[in-house]
Design a protein around this motif. Structure first.
Motif, PDB file in Angstrom:
ATOM      1  N   ASP A   1     -10.759  35.997   2.240  1.00  0.00           N
ATOM      2  CA  ASP A   1      -9.593  35.139   2.473  1.00  0.00           C
ATOM      3  C   ASP A   1      -8.319  35.816   1.976  1.00  0.00           C
ATOM      4  N   ARG A   2      -8.365  36.373   0.753  1.00  0.00           N
ATOM      5  CA  ARG A   2      -7.168  37.038   0.199  1.00  0.00           C
ATOM      6  C   ARG A   2      -6.809  38.280   0.998  1.00  0.00           C
ATOM      7  N   PHE A   3      -7.819  39.011   1.440  1.00  0.00           N
ATOM      8  CA  PHE A   3      -7.560  40.196   2.264  1.00  0.00           C
ATOM      9  C   PHE A   3      -6.811  39.798   3.531  1.00  0.00           C
ATOM     10  N   ALA A   4      -7.262  38.715   4.157  1.00  0.00           N
ATOM     11  CA  ALA A   4      -6.648  38.262   5.410  1.00  0.00           C
ATOM     12  C   ALA A   4      -5.250  37.711   5.188  1.00  0.00           C
ATOM     13  N   PHE A   5      -5.125  36.839   4.198  1.00  0.00           N
ATOM     14  CA  PHE A   5      -3.840  36.182   3.967  1.00  0.00           C
ATOM     15  C   PHE A   5      -2.773  37.180   3.531  1.00  0.00           C
ATOM     16  N   LYS A   6      -3.103  38.035   2.568  1.00  0.00           N
ATOM     17  CA  LYS A   6      -2.124  39.009   2.084  1.00  0.00           C
ATOM     18  C   LYS A   6      -1.832  40.077   3.132  1.00  0.00           C
ATOM     19  N   GLY A   7      -2.796  40.324   4.022  1.00  0.00           N
ATOM     20  CA  GLY A   7      -2.557  41.262   5.107  1.00  0.00           C
ATOM     21  C   GLY A   7      -1.435  40.795   6.017  1.00  0.00           C
ATOM     22  N   ILE A   8      -1.236  39.489   6.055  1.00  0.00           N
ATOM     23  CA  ILE A   8      -0.127  38.925   6.837  1.00  0.00           C
ATOM     24  C   ILE A   8       1.130  38.794   5.975  1.00  0.00           C
ATOM     25  N   GLU A   9       0.986  38.171   4.808  1.00  0.00           N
ATOM     26  CA  GLU A   9       2.143  37.831   3.980  1.00  0.00           C
ATOM     27  C   GLU A   9       2.889  39.047   3.454  1.00  0.00           C
ATOM     28  N   THR A  10       2.154  40.067   3.003  1.00  0.00           N
ATOM     29  CA  THR A  10       2.776  41.166   2.275  1.00  0.00           C
ATOM     30  C   THR A  10       3.809  41.934   3.079  1.00  0.00           C
ATOM     31  N   ASN A  11       3.651  41.990   4.390  1.00  0.00           N
ATOM     32  CA  ASN A  11       4.567  42.768   5.226  1.00  0.00           C
ATOM     33  C   ASN A  11       5.300  41.897   6.239  1.00  0.00           C
ATOM     34  N   LEU A  12       5.173  40.592   6.095  1.00  0.00           N
ATOM     35  CA  LEU A  12       5.736  39.670   7.080  1.00  0.00           C
ATOM     36  C   LEU A  12       7.249  39.787   7.173  1.00  0.00           C
ATOM     37  N   ILE A  13       7.905  40.042   6.053  1.00  0.00           N
ATOM     38  CA  ILE A  13       9.361  40.133   6.074  1.00  0.00           C
ATOM     39  C   ILE A  13       9.823  41.296   6.954  1.00  0.00           C
ATOM     40  N   ASN A  14       9.049  42.389   6.976  1.00  0.00           N
ATOM     41  CA  ASN A  14       9.400  43.522   7.830  1.00  0.00           C
ATOM     42  C   ASN A  14       9.150  43.211   9.311  1.00  0.00           C
ATOM     43  N   TYR A  15       8.147  42.403   9.600  1.00  0.00           N
ATOM     44  CA  TYR A  15       7.897  41.982  10.984  1.00  0.00           C
ATOM     45  C   TYR A  15       9.051  41.107  11.485  1.00  0.00           C
ATOM     46  N   LEU A  16       9.509  40.208  10.611  1.00  0.00           N
ATOM     47  CA  LEU A  16      10.580  39.288  11.005  1.00  0.00           C
ATOM     48  C   LEU A  16      11.911  40.010  11.174  1.00  0.00           C
ATOM     49  N   THR A  17      12.215  40.952  10.265  1.00  0.00           N
ATOM     50  CA  THR A  17      13.487  41.679  10.378  1.00  0.00           C
ATOM     51  C   THR A  17      13.424  42.770  11.437  1.00  0.00           C
ATOM     52  N   GLY A  18      12.213  43.243  11.745  1.00  0.00           N
ATOM     53  CA  GLY A  18      12.053  44.296  12.745  1.00  0.00           C
ATOM     54  C   GLY A  18      11.816  43.750  14.128  1.00  0.00           C
ATOM     55  N   TRP A  19      10.586  43.299  14.411  1.00  0.00           N
ATOM     56  CA  TRP A  19      10.218  42.855  15.755  1.00  0.00           C
ATOM     57  C   TRP A  19      10.945  41.593  16.198  1.00  0.00           C
ATOM     58  N   LEU A  20      11.198  40.667  15.254  1.00  0.00           N
ATOM     59  CA  LEU A  20      11.875  39.423  15.643  1.00  0.00           C
ATOM     60  C   LEU A  20      13.371  39.470  15.401  1.00  0.00           C
TER      61      LEU A  20
END
Length: 569
Positions: free
Chosen positions: A48-67
């Motif tokens: 669960d932590r592997f999955a959740f942190k795999g999204i959360e830890t870099n999400l800010i870069n996805y939002l500022t980059g792709w979105l």
């Protein structure tokens, strides 16, 4: 004859009171529960932590980059989602404790979680198809995604949050229930369970930080979301494989614990001006309930024992045990409230700390750059190193001195961690000040996309101190709320711990929004300017250090007067 009695006594000793196995028969200590069950549950938690942190830890870069969102907007969105993910467990725990039970809630929540991750992967397919071919999440896409794609992405993200809401509190509470508090050996093992639980989570997080952030930055966000989906499927299968070993608690009261406790507060409010007759008070005192040293606290709730104008059995609104349950819950809230500042600080690593890292020199050797989000690996690595030392060295030494199963009290452990989190923010502020001076020294203030000649390793100390603080505060809070809340509300106890992080994230969002508006007036750059070389994250970190110091002082005041529900603590 004697042998028969010995055999019968041995058989009775092997039965765990208040628990059944997967068939509904009385649970046997030798075949169920304890570590033989905990390993499956911890394994699921690691995934669960592997999955959740795999999204959360870099999400800010996805939002500022792709979105294409601004830094402030992306940080707010990450904090809001993270906060929601850790507040929804209050609802999930309520449903589990009142209706479905922990096991069924875990299974249903896991399926919802997997659905959300699958939809998230699909949204990445749509977004990447309409955006530039660049895989670097720090670059702005040449073609912004449509509004429908953005809505679908956030819908998928919040389906994941709903799955977390049911899985996280029930998984940990279910794991804790595998240890019988009345058995001396299992009682000691239960204290170690929380340490090794957090150790397992840190392991899953560490691997996620190293692998997933690299895949998302350099390979594909489709894989970045797809791999966690696959691992959650494997995690659910692992959990189901342990079904035969689990202990399942028997509900001793058909009424919902929320109904019982809520009824106490309602009855006490109705009887606010009522003074119970002496005869009725004496009658209540004769109830068959073990005396509790905290019974003299919150005496106003004792008014719930009688209906207005009533006396004796006919006038009694709530039982004494119901009132004591309500008092136990009420005692938790001052500790919960004073720990919120810790939750605010925890919102910074996946957002502002990560954005700091994107401006620094992240090169290793020739041509290889580590992802900024992977710096959080050092936080997890610190936990992996520190927890075994704490459990195997510190606790036995402290136990020999204090005679407490956990070495030091849970509140002492939490307080130590809050102190360390204040030190963390002081270090973060000083490092940010160094980063700003470097930008000024090399005349790069107005060149935000140019990498500063300052190694990213400067950020490591704040992650290390954060990891040590986690080992004290996070584990202490988990054990405290799980242990001190009434047993039928154990999932809610875990969710209270999670809500500290969740509400802390939302408070961080509010702080960033308010401070951003205040500091950006008259054409000035705000503390959270998209150009971090003109921002002042150092001021924000100093503010958090001050808030943490104030929070620690208030926490110590309430912790000093707190009365534990169980003598084993």
């Amino acid at each position: 004859m004697d042998n028969c009695h010995i055999s019968e006594a041995s058989s009775l000793d092997d039965i765990v009171d208040g628990a059944v196995d997967h068939k509904g028969d009385p649970a046997k200590r030798s075949f169920s529960g304890a570590w033989k069950s905990a390993y499956f549950i911890i394994g699921m938690a690691v995934v669960d932590r592997f999955a959740f942190k795999g999204i959360e830890t870099n999400l800010i870069n996805y939002l500022t980059g792709w979105l294409g969102e601004s830094t402030a907007a992306a940080a707010a969105n990450v904090n809001t989602w993270s906060g929601t993910s850790t507040l929804l467990p209050l609802l999930g725990a309520s449903i589990a404790d009142s209706y479905l039970g922990q096991y069924r809630t875990i299974v249903i929540a896991s399926l919802t979680y997997i659905l959300g991750l699958g939809l998230l992967t699909l949204s990445a397919v749509f977004t990447s198809g309409s955006s530039s071919s660049s895989n670097n999440s720090n670059k702005t896409t040449s073609c912004s995604p449509s509004q429908l794609q953005v809505v679908f992405f956030f819908f998928s993200l919040y389906v994941v949050a709903i799955g977390q809401g049911g899985l996280k509190p029930c998984l940990q509470a279910f794991g804790a229930e595998q240890f019988d508090q009345r058995d001396q050996e299992e009682c000691k093992a239960k204290s170690s369970f929380f340490n090794w639980w957090f150790f397992g989570l840190a392991g899953g997080v560490a691997v996620s930080y190293l692998i997933m952030s690299y895949i998302e930055d350099n390979v594909s966000w489709i894989l970045g979301f797809g791999i966690p989906s696959l691992f959650m499927v494997l995690g659910l299968l692992l959990f189901l494989f342990g079904t035969r070993t689990y202990r399942y608690s028997i509900k001793k009261n058909e009424r919902s614990p929320f109904v019982r406790i809520g009824r106490v507060f309602v009855a006490a409010a109705k009887n606010w001006k009522t003074t119970p007759p002496v005869e009725a008070t004496e009658e209540v005192a004769q109830e068959n309930l073990p005396p509790h040293q905290g019974s003299n606290q919150f005496k106003f709730l004792n008014k719930a024992l009688l209906l207005p104008g009533g006396s004796g059995e006919k006038g009694k609104a709530c039982s004494l045990s119901d009132v004591e349950e309500a008092k136990a819950v009420l005692r938790l809230f001052p500790i919960w409230a004073t720990c919120l500042v810790y939750g605010i600080v925890l919102a910074q690593p996946p957002t502002l700390f990560t954005k700091q890292g994107t401006t620094l020199d992240r090169s290793i050797g020739s041509g290889f750059h580590i992802p900024a989000a992977s710096l959080q690996f050092f936080r997890a690595l610190t936990v992996l190193i520190f927890i075994p030392m704490y459990d195997r060295i510190f606790v036995p030494i402290a136990r020999s001195l204090t005679r407490k199963p956990s070495g030091i009290t849970m509140l002492q452990r939490i307080g130590t961690g809050i102190f360390l989190i204040a030190i963390t923010m002081v270090i973060a502020a000083l490092v940010e000040l160094k980063r700003l001076k470097t930008a000024e020294e090399y005349e790069l203030v107005d060149m935000p996309k140019t990498t500063l000649p300052m190694k990213v390793w400067w950020l490591i100390p704040q992650f290390i101190f954060l990891g040590i603080s986690d080992s004290f505060t996070n584990v202490g809070i988990q054990e405290f709320f799980c242990d001190q809340i009434p047993s039928e509300l154990r999932s809610v106890g875990v969710s209270l711990q999670l809500s500290i992080v969740g509400l802390g994230s939302l408070l961080s969002t509010s702080l960033i929004s308010v401070i951003g508006k205040i500091t950006s007036g008259d054409g000035r750059d705000s503390w959270f300017s998209d150009n971090l070389n003109r921002a002042h994250l150092d001021y924000f970190y100093w503010l958090l250090a001050g808030l943490t110091a104030i929070g620690l002082a208030v926490y110590l005041f309430f912790a000093k007067s707190y009365i534990y529900n169980r003598s084993t603590t």
